[in-house]
Design a protein around this motif. Structure first.
Motif, PDB file in Angstrom:
ATOM      1  N   ALA A   1       0.835  -1.197   0.000  1.00 43.90           N
ATOM      2  CA  ALA A   1       0.000   0.000   0.000  1.00 43.90           C
ATOM      3  C   ALA A   1       0.876   1.255   0.000  1.00 43.90           C
ATOM      4  O   ALA A   1       1.941   1.287   0.618  1.00 43.90           O
ATOM      5  N   VAL A   2       0.390   2.282  -0.675  1.00 42.93           N
ATOM      6  CA  VAL A   2       1.102   3.568  -0.725  1.00 42.93           C
ATOM      7  C   VAL A   2       0.487   4.497   0.317  1.00 42.93           C
ATOM      8  O   VAL A   2      -0.734   4.703   0.336  1.00 42.93           O
ATOM      9  N   LEU A   3       1.321   5.033   1.189  1.00 42.98           N
ATOM     10  CA  LEU A   3       0.857   5.951   2.220  1.00 42.98           C
ATOM     11  C   LEU A   3       1.175   7.385   1.834  1.00 42.98           C
ATOM     12  O   LEU A   3       2.076   7.651   1.030  1.00 42.98           O
ATOM     13  N   ASP A   4       0.433   8.334   2.446  1.00 43.80           N
ATOM     14  CA  ASP A   4       0.776   9.748   2.263  1.00 43.80           C
ATOM     15  C   ASP A   4       1.596  10.212   3.466  1.00 43.80           C
ATOM     16  O   ASP A   4       1.866   9.436   4.386  1.00 43.80           O
TER      17      ASP A   4
ATOM     18  N   VAL B   1       6.144   2.278   1.587  1.00 46.76           N
ATOM     19  CA  VAL B   1       6.139   3.040   0.334  1.00 46.76           C
ATOM     20  C   VAL B   1       5.340   4.311   0.557  1.00 46.76           C
ATOM     21  O   VAL B   1       4.174   4.268   0.977  1.00 46.76           O
ATOM     22  N   LEU B   2       5.988   5.431   0.307  1.00 52.01           N
ATOM     23  CA  LEU B   2       5.385   6.746   0.580  1.00 52.01           C
ATOM     24  C   LEU B   2       5.238   7.502  -0.737  1.00 52.01           C
ATOM     25  O   LEU B   2       6.129   7.462  -1.589  1.00 52.01           O
ATOM     26  N   GLU B   3       4.109   8.180  -0.894  1.00 56.87           N
ATOM     27  CA  GLU B   3       3.952   8.972  -2.106  1.00 56.87           C
ATOM     28  C   GLU B   3       4.921  10.146  -2.075  1.00 56.87           C
ATOM     29  O   GLU B   3       5.330  10.620  -1.007  1.00 56.87           O
ATOM     30  N   ASP B   4       5.312  10.616  -3.234  1.00 54.59           N
ATOM     31  CA  ASP B   4       6.279  11.711  -3.316  1.00 54.59           C
ATOM     32  C   ASP B   4       5.746  12.960  -2.620  1.00 54.59           C
ATOM     33  O   ASP B   4       4.564  13.279  -2.712  1.00 54.59           O
TER      34      ASP B   4
ATOM     35  N   LEU C   1      10.174   6.284  -1.441  1.00 54.13           N
ATOM     36  CA  LEU C   1       9.235   7.141  -2.147  1.00 54.13           C
ATOM     37  C   LEU C   1       8.890   6.499  -3.486  1.00 54.13           C
ATOM     38  O   LEU C   1       9.722   5.802  -4.079  1.00 54.13           O
ATOM     39  N   GLU C   2       7.685   6.740  -3.945  1.00 51.98           N
ATOM     40  CA  GLU C   2       7.218   6.087  -5.174  1.00 51.98           C
ATOM     41  C   GLU C   2       8.182   6.275  -6.336  1.00 51.98           C
ATOM     42  O   GLU C   2       8.458   5.347  -7.088  1.00 51.98           O
TER      43      GLU C   2
END
Length: 209
Positions: free
Chosen positions: A4-7, A125-128, A196-197
């Protein structure tokens, strides 16, 4: 492997990314990891240590006592290492501690380290994201949101971001690097690996060769 991608607020964005099985799900090679970490630590050593030996000591060169008849060991110079103030015997000399490893082994070591982190669920995994200005409190908010303020963390960026880098410099336990700077030692030294993505493509491209 879907992740999952987190903010930056630590919330799920509803998106998922697929981590390459060729990089994040291989059979880890412990010996390759050992050699790569050994090389990294060895290359940090300056090797500038030096002690004076008897030829470099200032002092008299006369023979300090006769050769025979004293009942003690013979002695030819006051600069000998057996006397106080004499030179050091077999002392350290400047040397190069660096070790050479081939590229394939180093690539295998990094993939093994990433696989270990993935297996332990220590990859996030973190969004930019970006900051308007370099401020420590902005980076502190990200660490708190991800609940890693008291853990060693490694943020891997896809492109140079001066504001994020400068915002993180006050944290001894956190480091921000580019994907090209990723090393086995840094991966294993961090409790949490924050990717980061935009960094994923570069990491998988570099390690899939």
């Amino acid at each position: 492997m879907k992740v999952a991608v987190l903010d930056i607020n630590g919330k799920d964005t509803g998106r998922k990314v697929d981590l390459s099985a060729h990089v994040f799900a291989i059979e880890p090679n412990n010996h390759a990891v050992y050699l790569d970490v050994k090389q990294y630590l060895a290359n940090q050593r300056q090797g500038t240590h030096k002690a004076k030996e008897r030829a470099e000591i200032s002092g008299s060169t006369r023979k300090i006592k006769k050769q025979k008849g004293t009942g003690t060991a013979r002695a030819g110079s006051i600069k000998s290492g057996v006397f106080r103030g004499g030179g050091r015997m077999f002392g350290p000399r400047p040397r190069n501690y660096s070790i050479k490893l081939n590229k394939n082994l180093k690539r295998l070591a990094r993939k093994s380290a990433l696989t270990m982190k993935a297996n332990d669920k220590d990859i996030v995994v973190l969004e930019d994201f970006n900051f308007e200005a370099p401020k420590t409190k902005n980076f502190t908010a990200v660490l708190k949101a991800l609940d890693i303020q008291n853990k060693k963390s490694l943020f891997v960026l896809g492109a140079s971001n001066n504001n994020v880098y400068l915002s993180s410099r006050n944290f001894k336990g956190s480091e921000v690097i580019m994907n090209s700077e990723l090393s086995t030692y840094k991966i294993l030294n961090a409790n949490k690996l924050i990717l980061l993505e935009s960094s994923l493509e570069g990491i998988e491209s570099n390690l899939s060769k």
